[in-house]
Design a protein around this motif. Structure first.
Motif, PDB file in Angstrom:
ATOM      1  N   ASP A 153      10.933  -4.791  -0.950  1.00 33.97           N
ATOM      2  CA  ASP A 153      10.030  -4.409   0.147  1.00 33.97           C
ATOM      3  C   ASP A 153       8.899  -5.421   0.323  1.00 33.97           C
ATOM      4  N   ASP A 154       8.397  -5.944  -0.808  1.00 33.28           N
ATOM      5  CA  ASP A 154       7.299  -6.930  -0.716  1.00 33.28           C
ATOM      6  C   ASP A 154       7.764  -8.171   0.044  1.00 33.28           C
ATOM      7  N   VAL A 155       9.001  -8.609  -0.242  1.00 35.94           N
ATOM      8  CA  VAL A 155       9.503  -9.826   0.399  1.00 35.94           C
ATOM      9  C   VAL A 155       9.739  -9.569   1.893  1.00 35.94           C
ATOM     10  N   HIS A 156      10.319  -8.409   2.203  1.00 38.46           N
ATOM     11  CA  HIS A 156      10.525  -8.078   3.615  1.00 38.46           C
ATOM     12  C   HIS A 156       9.192  -8.002   4.356  1.00 38.46           C
ATOM     13  N   GLU A 157       8.234  -7.347   3.725  1.00 36.82           N
ATOM     14  CA  GLU A 157       6.904  -7.210   4.340  1.00 36.82           C
ATOM     15  C   GLU A 157       6.309  -8.568   4.648  1.00 36.82           C
TER      16      GLU A 157
END
Ligand code: ADP
Length: 230
Positions: A153-157
């Motif tokens: 999720d951090d990378v997508h964000e």
């Protein structure tokens, strides 16, 4: 030798890195993942502090693995381990070998006590690099085969800090669609909104007067986001 240092930029840490960490943690009593600056990578996706935090979250599953960071030469960092340490590196292909072989010789020259050990990449991760992951993230691709689940999720964000990418990414994952129960008419208004958004260069101003819940939630999620750096 009891301690292994696994250095790299880890921007972000991938399943390929994690595979090397897991295997090294079975060989050595202590593994220190050392997150270092990389002069060749000028626009990292995450700051060093963020990369350390992401890596810590991922390696917390291994009791004998820790994460550290260092600004100087790796050969100097190794000297901070009075009991001695060995460098561990992962080897994916010929290109890795040439660079890593040169680095190992340079490190040995600076610190003659310092040895480098190579672990061959697992076949299923030989293609995998942080750069490939960042590129895929920019297209909103499913990152489950490449990244530890704790950081997806951090990378997508971060990849979605480009407002246009955010809209497409969330549409692709269907979240925007479900949130708003949009119809074909909404789709048409969205597609006409995107060129306008591009022309004005910033989503924040583009969404200033918009009232739909989708744009409101997009606007609030972007307010706290740092600008794209990669
Ligand atoms: P990259 O940005 O190419 O992933 P890093 O500097 O983060 O590179 O890599 C740190 C170390 O991890 C290097 O020794 C590199 O060879 C190794 N490594 C990177 N990806 C993999 C992988 N998929 N499998 C095995 N080792 C890897």
């Amino acid at each position: 030798m009891k301690t292994a240092i696994y250095p790299g930029s880890f921007d972000p840490i991938t399943l390929g890195h994690l595979n090397i960490i897991r295997r090294a943690s079975g060989i050595f009593e202590r593994v220190v993942v050392c997150i270092m600056p990389n002069a060749g990578k000028l626009h990292p996706m995450f700051t060093r502090e963020e990369r350390v935090a992401l890596a810590r979250r991922v390696v917390s599953r291994f009791p004998n693995v820790e994460v550290d960071t260092f600004d100087g030469l790796l050969a100097e960092y190794a000297k901070t381990f009075p009991e001695g340490a060995v460098i561990v590196k992962g080897l994916r292909a010929n290109t890795d070998f040439e660079n890593e072989f040169q680095m190992a010789l340079i490190n040995k020259k600076i610190n003659p006590e310092l040895d480098t050990m190579f672990l061959t990449a697992s076949q299923k991760y030989t293609f995998l690099s942080s750069s490939v992951v960042k590129e895929l993230a920019g297209y909103g691709a499913d990152l489950t085969p490449f990244l530890p689940c704790e950081i997806i999720d951090d990378v997508h964000e971060r990849a979605a800090c480009d407002p246009i990418q955010t809209i497409f990414h969330r549409l692709r994952r269907n979240t925007l669609w479900e949130e708003t129960k949009w119809t074909t008419k909404s789709w048409n208004s969205l597609t006409s909104f995107i060129p306008w958004c591009r022309r004005h260069g910033a989503c924040r101003s583009a969404t200033k007067n918009a009232s739909s819940s989708a744009t409101r939630s997009l606007r609030s999620s972007m307010r706290s986001r740092p600008p794209c750096r990669w």
